[in-house]
Design an enzyme around this catalytic site. Structure first.
Site, mmCIF file in Angstrom:
data_model
loop_
_atom_site.group_PDB
_atom_site.id
_atom_site.type_symbol
_atom_site.label_atom_id
_atom_site.label_comp_id
_atom_site.label_asym_id
_atom_site.label_seq_id
_atom_site.Cartn_x
_atom_site.Cartn_y
_atom_site.Cartn_z
ATOM 1 N NE ARG A 1 17.231 14.614 9.125
ATOM 2 C CZ ARG A 1 16.806 13.368 8.900
ATOM 3 N NH1 ARG A 1 16.163 13.086 7.781
ATOM 4 N NH2 ARG A 1 17.038 12.419 9.769
ATOM 5 N NE ARG B 1 11.256 3.271 2.517
ATOM 6 C CZ ARG B 1 11.707 3.554 3.742
ATOM 7 N NH1 ARG B 1 11.899 4.807 4.098
ATOM 8 N NH2 ARG B 1 11.961 2.587 4.613
ATOM 9 C CE LYS B 2 17.044 8.215 3.754
ATOM 10 N NZ LYS B 2 17.881 7.707 4.904
ATOM 11 N N GLY C 1 22.380 2.923 16.054
ATOM 12 C CA GLY C 1 21.566 2.372 17.132
ATOM 13 C C GLY C 1 20.563 1.306 16.741
ATOM 14 C CB CYS D 1 21.203 6.862 10.685
ATOM 15 S SG CYS D 1 19.463 6.508 10.495
ATOM 16 N N GLY D 2 24.182 5.623 10.935
ATOM 17 C CA GLY D 2 25.599 5.864 11.251
ATOM 18 C C GLY D 2 26.542 5.144 10.297
HETATM 19 FE FE1 SRM Z 1 18.562 8.058 9.089
HETATM 20 C C1 SRM Z 1 15.388 7.174 9.724
HETATM 21 C C2 SRM Z 1 18.658 9.997 11.792
HETATM 22 C C3 SRM Z 1 21.406 9.494 7.924
HETATM 23 C C4 SRM Z 1 18.951 5.461 6.897
HETATM 24 N N1 SRM Z 1 17.211 8.562 10.479
HETATM 25 C C5 SRM Z 1 15.933 8.102 10.546
HETATM 26 C C6 SRM Z 1 15.151 8.857 11.610
HETATM 27 C C7 SRM Z 1 14.487 10.010 10.923
HETATM 28 C C8 SRM Z 1 14.120 7.977 12.317
HETATM 29 C C9 SRM Z 1 13.231 8.760 13.237
HETATM 30 O O1 SRM Z 1 12.215 9.301 12.809
HETATM 31 O O2 SRM Z 1 13.558 8.825 14.411
HETATM 32 C C10 SRM Z 1 16.317 9.305 12.533
HETATM 33 C C11 SRM Z 1 16.116 10.574 13.317
HETATM 34 C C12 SRM Z 1 16.728 10.442 14.679
HETATM 35 C C13 SRM Z 1 17.049 11.756 15.319
HETATM 36 O O3 SRM Z 1 16.284 12.218 16.188
HETATM 37 O O4 SRM Z 1 18.114 12.297 15.023
HETATM 38 C C14 SRM Z 1 17.469 9.319 11.551
HETATM 39 N N2 SRM Z 1 19.737 9.556 9.679
HETATM 40 C C15 SRM Z 1 19.678 10.151 10.883
HETATM 41 C C16 SRM Z 1 20.892 11.023 11.133
HETATM 42 C C17 SRM Z 1 20.599 12.259 11.986
HETATM 43 C C18 SRM Z 1 21.996 10.176 11.791
HETATM 44 C C19 SRM Z 1 23.119 11.000 12.385
HETATM 45 O O5 SRM Z 1 23.224 10.982 13.622
HETATM 46 O O6 SRM Z 1 23.859 11.630 11.654
HETATM 47 C C20 SRM Z 1 21.300 11.311 9.677
HETATM 48 C C21 SRM Z 1 20.608 12.515 9.112
HETATM 49 C C22 SRM Z 1 21.056 12.811 7.710
HETATM 50 C C23 SRM Z 1 20.514 14.111 7.164
HETATM 51 O O7 SRM Z 1 21.060 15.152 7.523
HETATM 52 O O8 SRM Z 1 19.572 14.062 6.377
HETATM 53 C C24 SRM Z 1 20.788 10.046 9.007
HETATM 54 N N3 SRM Z 1 19.895 7.617 7.618
HETATM 55 C C25 SRM Z 1 21.054 8.275 7.368
HETATM 56 C C26 SRM Z 1 21.872 7.507 6.477
HETATM 57 C C27 SRM Z 1 23.297 7.852 6.050
HETATM 58 C C28 SRM Z 1 23.418 8.550 4.716
HETATM 59 O O9 SRM Z 1 22.461 9.138 4.207
HETATM 60 O O10 SRM Z 1 24.521 8.503 4.202
HETATM 61 C C29 SRM Z 1 21.168 6.349 6.193
HETATM 62 C C30 SRM Z 1 21.656 5.156 5.326
HETATM 63 C C31 SRM Z 1 21.784 5.547 3.898
HETATM 64 C C32 SRM Z 1 20.513 5.463 3.136
HETATM 65 O O11 SRM Z 1 19.544 6.131 3.481
HETATM 66 O O12 SRM Z 1 20.500 4.712 2.175
HETATM 67 C C33 SRM Z 1 19.928 6.434 6.911
HETATM 68 N N4 SRM Z 1 17.348 6.599 8.392
HETATM 69 C C34 SRM Z 1 17.725 5.582 7.543
HETATM 70 C C35 SRM Z 1 16.630 4.664 7.413
HETATM 71 C C36 SRM Z 1 16.598 3.401 6.530
HETATM 72 C C37 SRM Z 1 16.196 3.763 5.126
HETATM 73 C C38 SRM Z 1 15.584 2.640 4.353
HETATM 74 O O13 SRM Z 1 15.582 2.707 3.112
HETATM 75 O O14 SRM Z 1 15.051 1.694 4.954
HETATM 76 C C39 SRM Z 1 15.591 5.148 8.237
HETATM 77 C C40 SRM Z 1 14.204 4.523 8.452
HETATM 78 C C41 SRM Z 1 13.274 4.785 7.296
HETATM 79 O O15 SRM Z 1 13.495 5.645 6.456
HETATM 80 O O16 SRM Z 1 12.270 4.084 7.273
HETATM 81 C C42 SRM Z 1 16.091 6.363 8.841
HETATM 82 FE FE1 SF4 Z 2 18.341 3.699 14.019
HETATM 83 FE FE2 SF4 Z 2 18.860 5.866 12.575
HETATM 84 FE FE3 SF4 Z 2 17.661 6.085 14.918
HETATM 85 FE FE4 SF4 Z 2 20.238 5.456 14.767
HETATM 86 S S1 SF4 Z 2 19.282 7.406 14.172
HETATM 87 S S2 SF4 Z 2 18.766 4.494 16.065
HETATM 88 S S3 SF4 Z 2 20.232 4.115 12.976
HETATM 89 S S4 SF4 Z 2 16.867 5.129 13.044
#
Ligand code: SRM
Ligand code: SF4
Length: 518
Positions: free
Chosen positions: A68, A182-183, A441, A446-447
């Site tokens: 990333r 956290r993030k 998913g 994240c979506g």
């Molecule tokens: Fe996300 C965790 C993908 C935007 C909320 N997110 C993950 C992980 C890293 C989990 C993992 O280790 O597998 C996913 C990686 C999957 C992969 O192989 O791609 C993942 N998040 C994504 C992306 C790629 C979704 C997409 O297809 O676009 C986005 C990458 C953004 C970037 O470039 O940095 C992405 N994630 C978001 C957003 C949207 C936003 O930022 O506007 C959110 C909700 C907003 C927020 O964070 O408040 C989001 N992701 C999460 C969470 C829940 C956070 C929480 O506080 O609980 C997790 C799980 C965690 O952090 O424990 C997570």
């Molecule tokens: Fe869940 Fe984020 Fe993985 Fe999508 S990319 S399946 S919302 S953790």
């Protein structure tokens, strides 16, 4: 003598691992990891700490990592895109890239042994992936048409670049911000349409005038997660549109990280985002602590902000601020790019534009600076048959997270399913306006399904006595001016049963009409 004992803090598992060894420390071990191979690595280094370098071990595809990047303001150039294409090209069918919902790029199929070389290549073109995952500040988002928007209030690019530089220590890694509770998501808006989704960021700056000076009202604490989805709240602060934005961001990050332990944020990962600190102290208490850290009196918020428009998607041909130029938004179906397509995007940006490429939080691309005399030839390029400038209304506004092809949290497959449903319904229905459909998913969101007109969250459903892939359906998300989060309409619908339900919903609530001869 009785010695008062310190109150015992129960650190969560991740905090304990960070206390043992800071995530960023693996930066100095990367050559070693590359030599020994991922199978021989310490499990916590492999699955957790590598994320501080933006390197994600994928249990779904072991040995093929995701990388990333950080692309502040979603702005890159053709030379950078070409290097990214070369990186994924070497992995054949395993190599691809995704544009993310934070205006960013993730590369897939990456082998650990290649990372030292890949990092050297990236450094040479001014790119980094440092601190893009886990308890760090995530990709900084800004207006995708910054600097080219004819109605622009403020060009966000320079401020975001500076902030990026401070937070990441010029891309080298910064221990001051490598152990947040956290993030942390930061966004700066420079236009009138809230292109950055201010409401779902931990810290957002929205344009506002005070005494006729342009600056930003400040919102904090917005986030989406499985347990809680909350909109950012105003903290009655206005800052001018200058380096005070950076100073304030650093003050807030410092308050968050330094009080994380004493305020219990490091105990439970589900109660660790910034909003929990705001809840604890109240908005005024939080503001007071931030002001103290800022070291100067903070101005109260402007009475109104300048977000007056609905959110635009920027697809198609648009006039630019600069006379004689257009910017063109290309639709990238669910954000996925092959190496060949990345090379093509780089070529088009060079041949027709000035080499610039922009990314949007809708997982699409913009190529700016296309001179009017080159427009026709540009629009005839074969890539635009796939990356259309005017896709059908449902496909147009489709956003999808990664889903179970690569993400081990996923409860369902998302991207292909999202595209199939949108395309089929586009075939069958006449819809006058775009309908924004977001897929995610799992409940991590994240979506961003809660900002969509129709949002789907992957879940397990029961059908004919069996457990099958399903979704919870959300509706009512509003973006742009007066943005609002949507709410759940239905729970646990089997994906196989979804099409007629969404067809009816589109007809009843979004003015869709069945086509006469689909
Ligand atoms: Fe996300 C965790 C993908 C935007 C909320 N997110 C993950 C992980 C890293 C989990 C993992 O280790 O597998 C996913 C990686 C999957 C992969 O192989 O791609 C993942 N998040 C994504 C992306 C790629 C979704 C997409 O297809 O676009 C986005 C990458 C953004 C970037 O470039 O940095 C992405 N994630 C978001 C957003 C949207 C936003 O930022 O506007 C959110 C909700 C907003 C927020 O964070 O408040 C989001 N992701 C999460 C969470 C829940 C956070 C929480 O506080 O609980 C997790 C799980 C965690 O952090 O424990 C997570
Ligand atoms: Fe869940 Fe984020 Fe993985 Fe999508 S990319 S399946 S919302 S953790």
């Amino acid at each position: 003598m009785v010695v008062a004992s310190e109150p015992k803090v129960k650190l969560n598992k991740i905090e304990k691992a960070k206390a043992d060894k800071d995530g960023l420390a693996v930066k100095d071990e990367l050559e070693y990891f590359a030599k020994i191979g991922w199978e021989a690595m310490d499990k916590t280094d492999l699955e957790m700490r590598l994320k501080w370098l933006g390197v994600f071990f994928r249990p779904v595809t072991p040995g093929k990592f995701m990388l990333r990047l950080r692309i502040a303001n979603g702005t890159l150039n053709s030379a950078q895109m070409r290097v990214l294409a070369e990186i994924v090209q070497r992995y054949g069918d395993d190599g691809s890239a995704d544009i993310t919902t934070r205006q960013n790029i993730q590369l897939r199929g990456i082998r650990l042994e290649d990372l030292p070389d890949i990092f050297a290549q990236m450094k040479a073109i001014g790119m980094t992936s440092i601190q893009s995952g886990m308890d760090n500040v995530r990709n900084l988002t800004g207006s995708p048409i910054a600097g080219i928007d004819p109605d622009e209030l403020f060009d966000t690019r320079e401020l975001l670049q500076k902030l990026e530089s401070v937070i990441t220590n010029q891309g080298e890694g910064n221990y001051a911000f490598s152990n947040l509770p956290r993030k942390f998501n930061i966004a700066i808006e420079g236009g009138r349409d809230n292109s950055i989704h201010a409401e779902i960021n931990d810290l957002a700056f929205v344009p506002a005038y005070r005494d006729r000076i342009l600056g930003f009202n400040v919102l904090v604490g917005g986030y989406l997660s499985a347990q809680r989805q909350v909109e950012a709240v105003p903290i009655n602060v206005w800052v001018p549109a200058n380096d005070d934005v950076i100073k304030l961001s650093i003050a807030i990050l410092t308050v968050y990280t330094q009080n994380g332990l004493s305020e219990g944020l490091r105990e439970n990962r589900q109660r660790a985002r910034l909003m929990w600190l705001v809840d604890k102290w109240g908005v005024e208490g939080f503001r007071a602590k931030v002001e103290e850290e800022f070291g100067q009196t903070l101005a109260p918020a402007a009475l109104k902000d300048e977000i007056t428009q609905d959110k635009k998607d920027y697809l198609g041909v648009h006039p630019q601020k600069q006379q004689g130029y257009k910017f063109v938004g290309l639709h990238v179906p669910v954000g996925r790019l092959s190496a060949d397509q990345m090379f093509e995007v780089a070529r088009l940006a060079e041949v027709y534009g000035e080499g610039e490429i922009r990314l949007t939080v809708e997982q699409n691309l913009i190529i700016p600076y296309i001179s009017e005399d080159k427009l026709e030839a540009f629009l005839a390029e074969p890539l635009l048959e796939i990356f259309s400038i005017n896709p059908a209304p449902l496909t147009r506004s489709l956003v999808s997270c990664t889903g179970n092809n690569y993400c081990n949290f996923a409860l369902i497959e998302t991207k292909q399913r999202a595209l199939k449903l949108a395309r089929e319904l586009d075939e069958e229905l006449e819809i006058s306006d775009r309908v924004r459909i977001h897929w995610t998913g799992c409940p991590n969101s994240c979506g961003q399904p809660q900002v969509a007109d129709i949002g789907f969250i992957g879940t397990k459903a029961r059908k004919d006595g069996k457990t099958v892939e399903g979704v919870d359906i959300y509706t009512g998300g509003k973006v742009g001016h007066e943005a609002e989060l949507g709410s759940r309409l239905e729970k646990g619908v089997a994906c196989d049963d979804l099409k007629p339900i969404i067809r009816d919903l589109l007809i009843q609530k979004f003015g869709a009409r069945p086509k006469q001869n689909p």
